[in-house]
Design a protein around this motif. Structure first.
Motif, PDB file in Angstrom:
ATOM      1  N   SER A 168       0.859  -1.190   0.000  1.00 11.39           N
ATOM      2  CA  SER A 168       0.000   0.000   0.000  1.00 11.39           C
ATOM      3  C   SER A 168       0.889   1.232   0.000  1.00 11.39           C
ATOM      4  CB  SER A 168      -0.897   0.015   1.238  1.00 11.39           C
ATOM      5  OG  SER A 168      -1.792  -1.077   1.229  1.00 11.39           O
ATOM      6  N   THR A 169       0.481   2.249  -0.702  1.00 12.66           N
ATOM      7  CA  THR A 169       1.286   3.469  -0.789  1.00 12.66           C
ATOM      8  C   THR A 169       0.413   4.695  -0.549  1.00 12.66           C
ATOM      9  OG1 THR A 169       0.946   3.579  -3.184  1.00 12.66           O
ATOM     10  CG2 THR A 169       2.906   2.420  -2.417  1.00 12.66           C
ATOM     11  N   GLY A 170       1.052   5.784  -0.181  1.00 11.80           N
ATOM     12  CA  GLY A 170       0.352   7.045   0.001  1.00 11.80           C
ATOM     13  C   GLY A 170       0.688   8.005  -1.128  1.00 11.80           C
ATOM     14  N   ARG A 171       0.278   9.251  -0.964  1.00 12.17           N
ATOM     15  CA  ARG A 171       0.620  10.268  -1.951  1.00 12.17           C
ATOM     16  C   ARG A 171       2.113  10.521  -1.920  1.00 12.17           C
ATOM     17  NH1 ARG A 171      -2.924  15.387  -0.661  1.00 12.17           N
ATOM     18  NH2 ARG A 171      -1.813  16.195  -2.490  1.00 12.17           N
ATOM     19  N   ARG A 172       2.717  10.652  -3.087  1.00 15.64           N
ATOM     20  CA  ARG A 172       4.155  10.848  -3.171  1.00 15.64           C
ATOM     21  C   ARG A 172       4.569  12.189  -2.575  1.00 15.64           C
ATOM     22  NH1 ARG A 172       6.534  10.299  -8.930  1.00 15.64           N
ATOM     23  NH2 ARG A 172       8.343  10.929  -7.700  1.00 15.64           N
ATOM     24  N   MET A 173       5.697  12.177  -1.913  1.00 10.98           N
ATOM     25  CA  MET A 173       6.284  13.413  -1.405  1.00 10.98           C
ATOM     26  C   MET A 173       6.985  14.128  -2.559  1.00 10.98           C
ATOM     27  SD  MET A 173       6.714  15.345   1.258  1.00 10.98           S
ATOM     28  CE  MET A 173       6.529  14.338   2.747  1.00 10.98           C
ATOM     29  N   LEU A 174       6.605  15.383  -2.791  1.00 11.50           N
ATOM     30  CA  LEU A 174       7.203  16.196  -3.848  1.00 11.50           C
ATOM     31  C   LEU A 174       8.283  17.083  -3.234  1.00 11.50           C
ATOM     32  CD1 LEU A 174       3.852  17.295  -5.549  1.00 11.50           C
ATOM     33  CD2 LEU A 174       5.275  15.303  -6.112  1.00 11.50           C
ATOM     34  N   SER A 175       9.261  17.465  -4.023  1.00 14.48           N
ATOM     35  CA  SER A 175      10.317  18.320  -3.481  1.00 14.48           C
ATOM     36  C   SER A 175      10.812  19.309  -4.524  1.00 14.48           C
ATOM     37  CB  SER A 175      11.484  17.468  -2.971  1.00 14.48           C
ATOM     38  OG  SER A 175      12.159  16.857  -4.047  1.00 14.48           O
ATOM     39  N   ALA A 176      11.354  20.401  -4.023  1.00 14.94           N
ATOM     40  CA  ALA A 176      11.974  21.413  -4.880  1.00 14.94           C
ATOM     41  C   ALA A 176      13.229  21.897  -4.169  1.00 14.94           C
ATOM     42  CB  ALA A 176      11.029  22.578  -5.122  1.00 14.94           C
ATOM     43  N   THR A 177      14.289  22.142  -4.943  1.00 13.98           N
ATOM     44  CA  THR A 177      15.567  22.572  -4.378  1.00 13.98           C
ATOM     45  C   THR A 177      15.903  23.973  -4.859  1.00 13.98           C
ATOM     46  OG1 THR A 177      16.382  20.300  -4.286  1.00 13.98           O
ATOM     47  CG2 THR A 177      18.035  22.058  -4.203  1.00 13.98           C
ATOM     48  N   ILE A 178      16.251  24.839  -3.907  1.00 13.63           N
ATOM     49  CA  ILE A 178      16.655  26.213  -4.228  1.00 13.63           C
ATOM     50  C   ILE A 178      18.105  26.391  -3.784  1.00 13.63           C
ATOM     51  CG2 ILE A 178      16.216  28.666  -3.848  1.00 13.63           C
ATOM     52  CD1 ILE A 178      13.526  26.193  -2.877  1.00 13.63           C
ATOM     53  N   ARG A 179      18.949  26.769  -4.710  1.00 10.07           N
ATOM     54  CA  ARG A 179      20.349  27.033  -4.391  1.00 10.07           C
ATOM     55  C   ARG A 179      20.442  28.429  -3.783  1.00 10.07           C
ATOM     56  NH1 ARG A 179      25.679  25.567  -7.038  1.00 10.07           N
ATOM     57  NH2 ARG A 179      27.022  27.385  -6.745  1.00 10.07           N
ATOM     58  N   ALA A 180      20.986  28.506  -2.563  1.00 14.81           N
ATOM     59  CA  ALA A 180      20.990  29.784  -1.851  1.00 14.81           C
ATOM     60  C   ALA A 180      22.144  30.690  -2.255  1.00 14.81           C
ATOM     61  CB  ALA A 180      21.043  29.537  -0.345  1.00 14.81           C
ATOM     62  N   ASP A 181      23.263  30.103  -2.704  1.00 16.44           N
ATOM     63  CA  ASP A 181      24.478  30.892  -2.940  1.00 16.44           C
ATOM     64  C   ASP A 181      24.785  31.751  -1.724  1.00 16.44           C
ATOM     65  OD1 ASP A 181      25.282  29.985  -5.505  1.00 16.44           O
ATOM     66  OD2 ASP A 181      23.658  31.141  -6.408  1.00 16.44           O
ATOM     67  N   ALA A 182      24.682  31.102  -0.555  1.00 15.29           N
ATOM     68  CA  ALA A 182      24.960  31.769   0.724  1.00 15.29           C
ATOM     69  C   ALA A 182      25.285  30.706   1.758  1.00 15.29           C
ATOM     70  CB  ALA A 182      23.745  32.586   1.176  1.00 15.29           C
ATOM     71  N   LYS A 183      25.964  31.118   2.817  1.00 15.09           N
ATOM     72  CA  LYS A 183      26.246  30.201   3.907  1.00 15.09           C
ATOM     73  C   LYS A 183      24.978  29.923   4.698  1.00 15.09           C
ATOM     74  CE  LYS A 183      31.036  31.810   4.405  1.00 15.09           C
ATOM     75  NZ  LYS A 183      32.014  32.471   5.289  1.00 15.09           N
ATOM     76  N   GLU A 184      24.947  28.748   5.345  1.00 17.19           N
ATOM     77  CA  GLU A 184      23.752  28.352   6.079  1.00 17.19           C
ATOM     78  C   GLU A 184      23.402  29.357   7.176  1.00 17.19           C
ATOM     79  OE1 GLU A 184      21.949  24.081   7.507  1.00 17.19           O
ATOM     80  OE2 GLU A 184      24.011  24.545   8.065  1.00 17.19           O
ATOM     81  N   GLY A 185      24.421  29.895   7.836  1.00 20.30           N
ATOM     82  CA  GLY A 185      24.158  30.863   8.897  1.00 20.30           C
ATOM     83  C   GLY A 185      23.535  32.151   8.406  1.00 20.30           C
ATOM     84  N   ASP A 186      23.779  32.504   7.134  1.00 18.61           N
ATOM     85  CA  ASP A 186      23.231  33.740   6.587  1.00 18.61           C
ATOM     86  C   ASP A 186      21.732  33.645   6.304  1.00 18.61           C
ATOM     87  OD1 ASP A 186      25.774  34.863   6.633  1.00 18.61           O
ATOM     88  OD2 ASP A 186      26.238  34.173   4.600  1.00 18.61           O
ATOM     89  N   ILE A 187      21.252  32.424   6.093  1.00 26.01           N
ATOM     90  CA  ILE A 187      19.836  32.268   5.733  1.00 26.01           C
ATOM     91  C   ILE A 187      19.005  31.692   6.871  1.00 26.01           C
ATOM     92  CG2 ILE A 187      20.383  31.955   3.283  1.00 26.01           C
ATOM     93  CD1 ILE A 187      19.912  28.929   3.736  1.00 26.01           C
ATOM     94  N   ALA A 188      19.644  31.354   7.989  1.00 30.26           N
ATOM     95  CA  ALA A 188      18.951  30.641   9.058  1.00 30.26           C
ATOM     96  C   ALA A 188      17.733  31.399   9.583  1.00 30.26           C
ATOM     97  CB  ALA A 188      19.919  30.336  10.202  1.00 30.26           C
ATOM     98  N   ALA A 189      17.897  32.684   9.900  1.00 29.24           N
ATOM     99  CA  ALA A 189      16.797  33.446  10.499  1.00 29.24           C
ATOM    100  C   ALA A 189      15.629  33.637   9.532  1.00 29.24           C
ATOM    101  CB  ALA A 189      17.301  34.784  11.021  1.00 29.24           C
ATOM    102  N   PRO A 190      15.832  34.144   8.312  1.00 29.80           N
ATOM    103  CA  PRO A 190      14.694  34.303   7.409  1.00 29.80           C
ATOM    104  C   PRO A 190      14.081  32.961   6.986  1.00 29.80           C
ATOM    105  CG  PRO A 190      16.759  34.828   6.272  1.00 29.80           C
ATOM    106  CD  PRO A 190      17.075  34.705   7.716  1.00 29.80           C
ATOM    107  N   LEU A 191      14.895  31.921   6.929  1.00 31.64           N
ATOM    108  CA  LEU A 191      14.340  30.612   6.577  1.00 31.64           C
ATOM    109  C   LEU A 191      13.450  30.088   7.694  1.00 31.64           C
ATOM    110  CD1 LEU A 191      14.459  28.563   4.261  1.00 31.64           C
ATOM    111  CD2 LEU A 191      16.281  27.385   5.508  1.00 31.64           C
ATOM    112  N   LYS A 192      13.829  30.327   8.943  1.00 35.55           N
ATOM    113  CA  LYS A 192      12.995  29.928  10.078  1.00 35.55           C
ATOM    114  C   LYS A 192      11.657  30.660  10.035  1.00 35.55           C
ATOM    115  CE  LYS A 192      12.871  29.491  15.119  1.00 35.55           C
ATOM    116  NZ  LYS A 192      11.504  30.038  15.262  1.00 35.55           N
TER     117      LYS A 192
END
Length: 248
Positions: free
Chosen positions: A170-194
């Protein structure tokens, strides 16, 4: 597939074998199973690795099969003395185990009767009431009992067994995904991403740092089963990234 479920269908993987825990053998099955299940609409929620110790296998099988819709095990169904998965699964279900004539017939498709020694016959020991999973690679079958799917540890054989069993799941609805390249360090995007994540709690958002040409970068991955919600949050993340770059 057997049926489409209304809600998520969940699974766990139990990897069995001292050789995995010692590092002698590098696991190649977890990632393959994760990709495979995601593609057909089953969420892999947990992975455990246990040694070739009966009580630990039994405890893990009983815990995981109760918690998830499916439990996939790999390893421990070969011809040697330490291949104890079948016996352990039988004990977990409280059923007997013995040579299955169906499994013997499968083995004889590849092995001459005079070569079917005691060690090879161990691969035909199946818990009572289990369904066999065909093995087109080496013929020694896996099996399924309840919601537990027992497969070989050799990657090519495991993959063939997974192909055999997948149409019955038995299966459920497939999980869809999209990837966005930030061209930034993880710490630079942490607050707005949260802030975006807090505003869209129904959508999964993850950040994954990587190194490229000696510089740190980040991919942001958005996941949802709803295509419209996925696109809305993807657009919000892309806009946030564009604002950060415009301000820098």
């Amino acid at each position: 597939m057997a049926a489409a479920a209304q809600g998520p269908v969940t699974a766990a993987v139990l990897v069995i074998g001292d050789e995995i825990l010692s590092g002698r053998t590098k696991d190649k099955n977890i990632g393959y199973i994760a990709d495979y299940l995601t593609a057909i609409g089953i969420d892999l929620r947990e992975v455990r690795v246990v040694p070739d110790v009966e009580e630990e296998i039994v405890a893990a099988v009983n815990a995981l099969r109760a918690r998830y819709d499916y439990l996939f095990t790999t390893g421990g169904i070969g011809p040697t003395h330490d291949d104890i998965t079948a016996d352990s699964v039988a004990k977990a279900f409280g059923v007997g185990i013995g040579e299955d004539p169906r499994a013997i017939a499968m083995l004889l498709e590849r092995i001459r009767p005079e070569d079917l020694n005691e060690a090879r016959r161990r691969m035909a020991r199946i818990p009572h009431g289990a369904e066999l999973i065909a093995n087109p690679v080496s013929k020694a079958p896996g099996f399924r009992i309840g919601n537990v799917i027992v497969m070989a540890g050799v990657p090519a054989i495991m993959q063939a067994m997974l192909d055999e069993v997948a149409p019955t799941l038995s299966t459920g609805r497939r999980m869809l995904s999209a990837t966005i390249r930030a061209d930034a360090k993880e710490g630079d995007i942490a607050a707005p991403l949260k802030a975006i994540a807090d505003a869209h709690p129904d959508v999964s958002i993850g950040s994954y740092p990587f190194s490229e040409d000696g510089r740190f970068n980040t991919n942001i991955v958005v996941r949802s089963r709803d295509a419209a919600r996925l696109e809305a949050v993807r657009a919000a993340v892309a806009e946030m990234v564009a604002r950060l770059h415009a301000a820098s």
